[in-house]
Design a protein around this motif. Structure first.
Motif, PDB file in Angstrom:
ATOM      1  N   ARG A  72       2.100   1.673  -3.494  1.00  0.00           N
ATOM      2  CA  ARG A  72       1.042   2.224  -4.338  1.00  0.00           C
ATOM      3  C   ARG A  72       0.916   3.722  -4.114  1.00  0.00           C
ATOM      4  O   ARG A  72       0.833   4.508  -5.059  1.00  0.00           O
ATOM      5  CB  ARG A  72      -0.297   1.518  -4.058  1.00  0.00           C
ATOM      6  N   GLN A  73       0.928   4.138  -2.858  1.00  0.00           N
ATOM      7  CA  GLN A  73       0.805   5.560  -2.537  1.00  0.00           C
ATOM      8  C   GLN A  73       2.008   6.354  -3.052  1.00  0.00           C
ATOM      9  O   GLN A  73       1.864   7.479  -3.524  1.00  0.00           O
ATOM     10  CB  GLN A  73       0.637   5.757  -1.026  1.00  0.00           C
ATOM     11  N   GLU A 118       0.842  -1.205   0.000  1.00  0.00           N
ATOM     12  CA  GLU A 118       0.000   0.000   0.000  1.00  0.00           C
ATOM     13  C   GLU A 118       0.875   1.253   0.000  1.00  0.00           C
ATOM     14  O   GLU A 118       0.574   2.235  -0.675  1.00  0.00           O
ATOM     15  CB  GLU A 118      -0.951   0.000   1.197  1.00  0.00           C
TER      16      GLU A 118
END
Length: 172
Positions: A157-158, A154
């Motif tokens: 992704r960020q 995550e």
């Protein structure tokens, strides 16, 4: 915006991170474009003129980018064999002046462990002639074979969303 993400991955962890970064870049790109994830074995040695950002990532082995011996050691622990690593690809790739390049790596989360494939790759890329190369992020894995530490995909992704925003504002 067209992005090429070249990665080296022997246990699949760096590939997962590269894919998560690509997902974030696609999410953060308002004007379309192409985000391609390519294993170093299949990476071009000439970067196309339409590539606006190059990302280069690999695992940290022995405090730096992989070498033939560290790849051989990883294979003896169950890794998938690769023809070459990021180190060799950098030695072969034709530099493109002014192209923004950002590196990333994966490594085992051990406190106070020095060295980073991302740092080594950025330095090697600048030495090769990619004057816009900079060190990006490190993403953590639990052990040599992984898995990726919870929450890191995550975060990758960020980071991809953030990079896409930077590029779209001309600040790669």
């Amino acid at each position: 915006m067209n992005v090429l993400i070249v990665h080296e991955s022997m246990f699949g962890n760096t590939r997962q991170v590269a894919s998560a970064i690509a997902d974030g870049m696609r999410e953060g790109t308002a004007h379309g474009g192409d985000v391609r994830v390519v294993h170093v074995d299949d990476a071009p040695t000439t970067i196309a003129d339409d590539v606006d950002l190059l990302l280069v990532g690999g695992p940290t082995h022995g405090f730096s980018m992989t070498r033939p011996q560290t790849r051989h050691d990883a294979i003896s622990k169950g890794a998938t064999a690769a023809r070459e690593g990021v180190r060799e690809w950098i030695d072969e790739v034709t530099p493109r002046h002014g192209l923004p390049v950002v590196t990333f790596d994966t490594r085992v989360h051990v406190k106070m462990l020095p060295g980073s494939a991302a740092s080594s790759a950025a330095k090697a890329l600048r030495h090769r002639g990619f004057d816009g190369a900079e060190r990006g992020e490190t993403f953590w894995v639990k052990d040599v074979a992984g898995p990726v530490v919870e929450g890191e995909l995550e975060r990758a992704r960020q980071w991809g969303v953030t990079l896409a925003t930077r590029v779209s504002h001309g600040v790669a």
